[in-house]
Structures are given as C-alpha cells and as structure tokens.
Motif scaffolding. Structure first.
Motif, mmCIF file in Angstrom:
data_model
loop_
_atom_site.group_PDB
_atom_site.id
_atom_site.type_symbol
_atom_site.label_atom_id
_atom_site.label_comp_id
_atom_site.label_asym_id
_atom_site.label_seq_id
_atom_site.Cartn_x
_atom_site.Cartn_y
_atom_site.Cartn_z
ATOM 1 N N ASN A 429 0.820 -1.195 0.000
ATOM 2 C CA ASN A 429 0.000 0.000 0.000
ATOM 3 C C ASN A 429 0.865 1.260 0.000
ATOM 4 O O ASN A 429 1.826 1.377 0.740
ATOM 5 C CB ASN A 429 -0.904 -0.017 1.240
ATOM 6 N N ALA A 430 0.484 2.218 -0.851
ATOM 7 C CA ALA A 430 1.211 3.491 -0.931
ATOM 8 C C ALA A 430 0.324 4.675 -0.598
ATOM 9 O O ALA A 430 0.797 5.815 -0.617
ATOM 10 C CB ALA A 430 1.806 3.665 -2.333
ATOM 11 N N GLY A 431 -0.940 4.441 -0.299
ATOM 12 C CA GLY A 431 -1.833 5.533 0.064
ATOM 13 C C GLY A 431 -3.202 5.350 -0.544
ATOM 14 O O GLY A 431 -3.357 4.707 -1.589
ATOM 15 N N SER A 432 -4.222 5.899 0.111
ATOM 16 C CA SER A 432 -5.603 5.775 -0.353
ATOM 17 C C SER A 432 -6.334 7.095 -0.221
ATOM 18 O O SER A 432 -6.038 7.911 0.659
ATOM 19 C CB SER A 432 -6.351 4.706 0.455
ATOM 20 N N VAL A 433 -7.291 7.302 -1.103
ATOM 21 C CA VAL A 433 -8.207 8.435 -1.042
ATOM 22 C C VAL A 433 -9.598 7.908 -1.359
ATOM 23 O O VAL A 433 -9.827 7.368 -2.447
ATOM 24 C CB VAL A 433 -7.815 9.542 -2.046
ATOM 25 N N LYS A 434 -10.510 8.026 -0.386
ATOM 26 C CA LYS A 434 -11.879 7.531 -0.548
ATOM 27 C C LYS A 434 -11.850 6.068 -0.965
ATOM 28 O O LYS A 434 -11.335 5.226 -0.248
ATOM 29 C CB LYS A 434 -12.646 8.416 -1.526
ATOM 30 N N ASN A 435 -12.378 5.750 -2.144
ATOM 31 C CA ASN A 435 -12.500 4.354 -2.563
ATOM 32 C C ASN A 435 -11.350 3.894 -3.451
ATOM 33 O O ASN A 435 -11.437 2.818 -4.050
ATOM 34 C CB ASN A 435 -13.830 4.131 -3.286
#
Length: 581
Positions: A429-435
């Motif tokens: 994982n490198a980052g998430s925004v919303k979905n």
C-alpha cells in the motif's frame, strides 16, 4: 560467447541501464523549481545519484507517497512497453496500442498530453492503431514518441542510419503523435542511437547533416507503406496541409538547431573533462552557463517548446557528444537544469552514452535486473536468435481493455493481477483516497509499478486476463523485497480488498499474495476469428492478425478453412460493386 556478440549485447544492455538511470535521476527534478526540489528530497541534498523522495501522484485528488531510490518515470515505462511488443517476428504495433497503452495509464508516472489522449482514444475497439485520431492529433509534436523508441534500435540487426527498423519507429510514433516534429525527432534519435551501437561512438556533427539528409526520403516511404499511407492521407485531410511541406520545414527547423548544438558539444566536452577531474566552483559555474546558452537557443525552457520532439532530441545528442568521455558531469548538468524536460533529455542522452561506455552508472535503479534482461533479449533478436520471453500478451481476439484506469487491477481466482500484463507477486500500500488506493505491485515478469485501483478488488473479466505463462509454482518463493516505505498515516493493506485475497504467503502489514492460476483453454476457434474479422470490416490489419494467429497456434486444415471462407465472403462483398459498374 564470441567477442563480437559480447560487444553487441553489452552496448545494448548498457544503453538500457544508463537511460533508465538518467530517467530516474531526472524524474526527481522534473517540473519543479529549487524550493520544490528541496521538498522532494527532504532537504538540501545535491542531485547526483537517484535517492528516495516524495511526490504527489494521481493529480489534485491523488496522494503524496514515497518513491524508492531509482524509481523511473513514464519514459522508461513506455520504453519497456515497446520492448515487450518486439518479438523475433518484429514489432507488433497492435498489441502495443491496444494492450500496453491503455493499461499504462493506470500506472503512469508522468506522461505528456498527447500520449495520454492517445491512450484514452485507442481503447475504442473501432479505432485501429494506425487511425488513432484523437483531438488535435495532427499537432501532437512532443517528445513522447522519441523517448520510447530505443527498443527498436536495440533489436535491429542493422542499427545503422538506413536500417529497416526505422519504419517500425514511425509505426510506433504515429500511434500517439501526428506532427512531423514528433516523427522527425523520433527518427533523428533512432538514427543517432543506431550509429552509436553500430560504431561504438556518438555521431559527430559532420554525421548529423547526413542523417538529416537521409530523412528527406521518409514522406515517400510513408506513402508507399500499405498501412501508414492511410495515416498520411488522413493527416493531410485533417490538417489541410501538405505532409511533405511540413516535413521539409521540420527538417529545416532541426538543421538550424545544429550549430548551437555543435558549439555546446565542443565547449561542454572541455568543461565535462574539468568537472570529471574535480573542477572548482568557478569552472562549475562556467559549465552551467554553457548549457544555459543551449537551453535558450533551443527553447528548452519556453512553455511552448519545452517538450518539443526536435529541440529535446538535438539537446540530448549535443549532451551525449559532450559527455562521451565523462558522462556523469554532463548528465548531472542536464537533470539540474530546472524548467527543462530533465528526465527525457537526460534519458535520451544516456541511451547514447550507454552505447559507447562500458562502466555502469552509480547508485540504485529499480527493476535493474528486468531492464537488463529485456535489453539482452532484444540484443539476441538483433543477432538473429530466438530468445524466450517470460511475458506473453492476451489474445487480441478476446481482449477488452478495462473501462477506467482504476479497473485495471483486479483478481484472478483471488490473486491480484494487472489486466493484460501479469499477476502481482506482491502488493504494498502506498496511500488511499476515498475508494481508491495506490499500490506498489511487483509483476510476475519482473517489473514494478505504482498502480491506481479500487480499494476493494473484484475478479477481472476473462477478456482482461494477462497472457498465458508457461507455468506457475504452486508454492512460490517469498519473492524479492521492494524496499518501499509506506506513506505516513496511510490505511493498511486490508483496505485493498485483503479479505477477498486468498493464500497470503505470510502475514504482515504488506503481505505477499501469489497463487497458481489455472491454465485457460487455448483451443483455436476459427469461427470466432471469422466473426472478429467481419466485425472489423475485413480490414487488412484484422485479416493479417488472424492469419498470423492461425499460423502460430492452428493447423493446416484450420488455415485452409479460414482462408477459403474469407475468400468467398470478400468476393461476395465485391460483387455488388462489379454489377453496378
């Protein structure tokens, strides 16, 4: 291994490694100013070797994430994509256009407007690779074509300035670019690299004009080509101009750039020798000023010409000649020239320098083993061999690209995979925004990508599966570590659909997922091929592709059945026209 073979392989592998290294170095300084560069590097470090850094990916609504030292940009990504599309039988423009380009947009680290517009347009099944007419395509004259054409030269049996591989360079270029400025730049860079591979030296100024003169023949070559002639005619209809006239004007444009390039090559070589010997601050300042003059002469910082398909190619050639004896000072000079297209100029110059140097560049490089292996495979093709490849494409008769960028990653029997390319040996994982999530994915054929996808993965459609691999171990080795630090305060990998993914090899914050994928049915269906050709109006491209697939996978009886039916149907289609005459 014979001496000549060893030299041929070494030149191509070094060219690939140096160009990727310079791309990774110039990527750090691309499209930023001094303050931005300091922020990216976390302080006042001098940009001399690839380092880990931070960058925002995904645009305004993306994430800021950590990039490992040696991360390369879209230049090397597309270069690798072109290389995969080259086999012993030659370059396959359709698989590059229909598989590689649409999927590239999901993991692109950079990319020009024309390349991205072309990638979006080509997903339409009715658009052939030689008819990718997106908005303003006739004016697309940037360096997005020139920066990726090196694999054609690496795979060329005769890489000299007159080699037949140059028509493949043009076929590749017209998929994404339309203006002769992009095509001339691609040819000029290819010829320069071919000269370097063939002779072991960067071409001198007296050879530059010879290469320009050779390019006068290519409008005629385009018109004589069975497919590119259609593209050329469409260009003239759309632009309302004579292709030959614009081509000639572009050659004049390049010719007028050469004197400034020659001056820099001479003065730069002297300055590079001083810098390589440890020159003081005064000499270094003078060194910078030499390049500033070239930047101004070629418009390398002006917004309207910064990414020009001609100016950047000429600058790269001048840099390569100046750095033929001392490459590192010259390449560091190129990546330090903020406001220019740092990664592309440095990468093209380094492709030339790597072809004439035997040493390796300093510092880390992501996917170096894969880059070397691919360059070695292309070198083997150049030598007339039949090298095996770990990679295979999906069958275009069944292939359907994902509807959106975020749908390019899904599951195959519960295992993460990138549509059309390969299964993920590991994801981090490198980052998430919303979905949506950005993950580092290590693909089964050796490449690492930072790919955007939906946070909850679903099964990929059968029509989006990667090509078949020879075999997959049921219990794989743990796999190579990516060495990627997750961004701070980011969601855990559980938000990447971990609940739906089976058989994790070990449990951690960044688990490895890998499982045997059942082999799909590969039985050749002649009726399906006929339907596919009919849907494409019996075009020469569709017929040629289908015939080749039967030749590769089918029997003599299937070939006879296919061609006999095809002949009858095409004859029926022509009969009404004959009666009307």
């Amino acid at each position: 291994m014979s001496h000549d073979r060893a030299i041929a392989v070494e030149r191509r592998v070094n060219s690939a490694v140096w160009s990727a290294w310079a791309d990774a170095l110039g990527f750090i300084s691309e499209l930023t100013d001094e303050a931005g560069l300091r922020r990216r590097m976390g302080g006042g470090h001098e940009l001399r070797e690839p380092v880990k850094w931070q960058r925002r990916v995904g645009g305004k609504f993306g994430v800021t994430t950590n990039l490992p030292a040696g991360t390369y940009s879209d230049d090397t990504q597309l270069r690798l994509a072109v290389g995969r599309a080259i086999r012993p039988s030659g370059f396959d423009p359709e698989v590059f256009a229909k598989v590689e380009l649409p999927i590239w947009t999901s993991y692109a680290l950079g990319g020009g407007r024309a390349s991205k517009a072309a990638a979006a347009s080509i997903t339409n099944p009715a658009v052939p690779w030689f008819g990718n007419f997106f908005k303003d395509w006739t004016a697309a004259g940037g360096n997005g074509a020139a920066m990726r054409i090196q694999p054609h030269v690496w795979a060329a049996p005769n890489p000299g300035p007159n080699g037949s591989y140059l028509m493949d360079v043009l076929a590749d270029a017209v998929i994404t670019h339309g203006h002769p400025r992009a095509l001339v730049g691609a040819l000029f860079h290819a010829m320069s690299l071919g000269y370097a591979l063939d002779r072991g030296t960067v071409p001198l100024p007296e050879h530059w004009l010879v290469m320009i003169d050779e390019m006068h023949q290519y409008p005629s070559s385009l018109r004589e080509h069975p497919v590119l002639s259609l593209w050329c005619a469409a260009w003239e209809r759309e632009s309302g101009q004579s292709f030959d006239d614009v081509w000639k004007a572009t050659l004049v444009e390049v010719t007028e750039m050469l004197p400034a390039a020659e001056v820099f090559a001479s003065e730069g070589a002297t300055a590079a020798a001083g810098a390589g010997a440890g020159a003081g601050a005064g000499e270094s300042a003078s060194f910078d000023q030499i390049y500033v003059r070239l930047i101004q002469e070629l418009g390398l910082q002006a917004p309207e010409t910064r990414g020009s398909g001609t100016g950047t190619v000429v600058a790269a050639l001048a840099l390569a000649l100046a750095g033929a004896e001392f490459p590192l000072p010259i390449l560091r000079l190129a990546v330090g020239a903020l406001g220019t297209d740092t990664d592309t100029i440095a990468s093209m110059a380094a492709a030339l320098l790597g072809a004439v140097r035997s040493e390796s560049p300093p510092g880390p490089l992501m996917d170096r083993e894969y880059i070397e292996a691919e360059a070695g495979r292309l070198a083997a093709i150049a030598l007339g061999e039949q090298p095996e490849s770990k990679f295979s494409y999906p069958d275009l008769l069944r292939w359907e690209p994902p509807k959106t960028q975020a749908d390019a990653v899904g599951l195959i029997d519960g295992v993460p995979a990138v549509a059309g390319l390969g299964v993920c040996d590991r994801m981090e994982n490198a980052g998430s925004v919303k979905n949506f999530t950005w993950s580092w994915a290590s693909l089964d054929f050796g490449q690492t990508v930072l790919v955007k996808h939906r946070s909850t993965l679903v099964e990929l459609a059968e029509t989006q599966h990667p090509g078949l691999r020879q075999s997959r171990p049921t219990v794989p080795p743990r796999g190579r570590q990516l060495g990627i630090e997750p961004a701070s305060a980011e969601p855990t990998v559980s938000e990447v659909g971990a609940a739906e993914i089976v058989e994790p090899e070990f449990s951690s914050a960044s688990p490895v997922y890998r499982r045997r994928i059942p082999r799909r049915d590969q039985e050749l269906n002649v009726d399906a091929m006929l339907d596919w050709v009919r849907a494409r109006g019996y075009s020469d491209e569709a017929v040629g592709y289908a015939v080749r697939r039967i030749a590769e996978l089918g029997t003599t009886e299937q070939m006879i059945a296919f061609t006999s039916t095809l002949k009858a149907e095409i004859k029926v289609r022509r009969e009404p026209h004959r009666r009307s005459d």
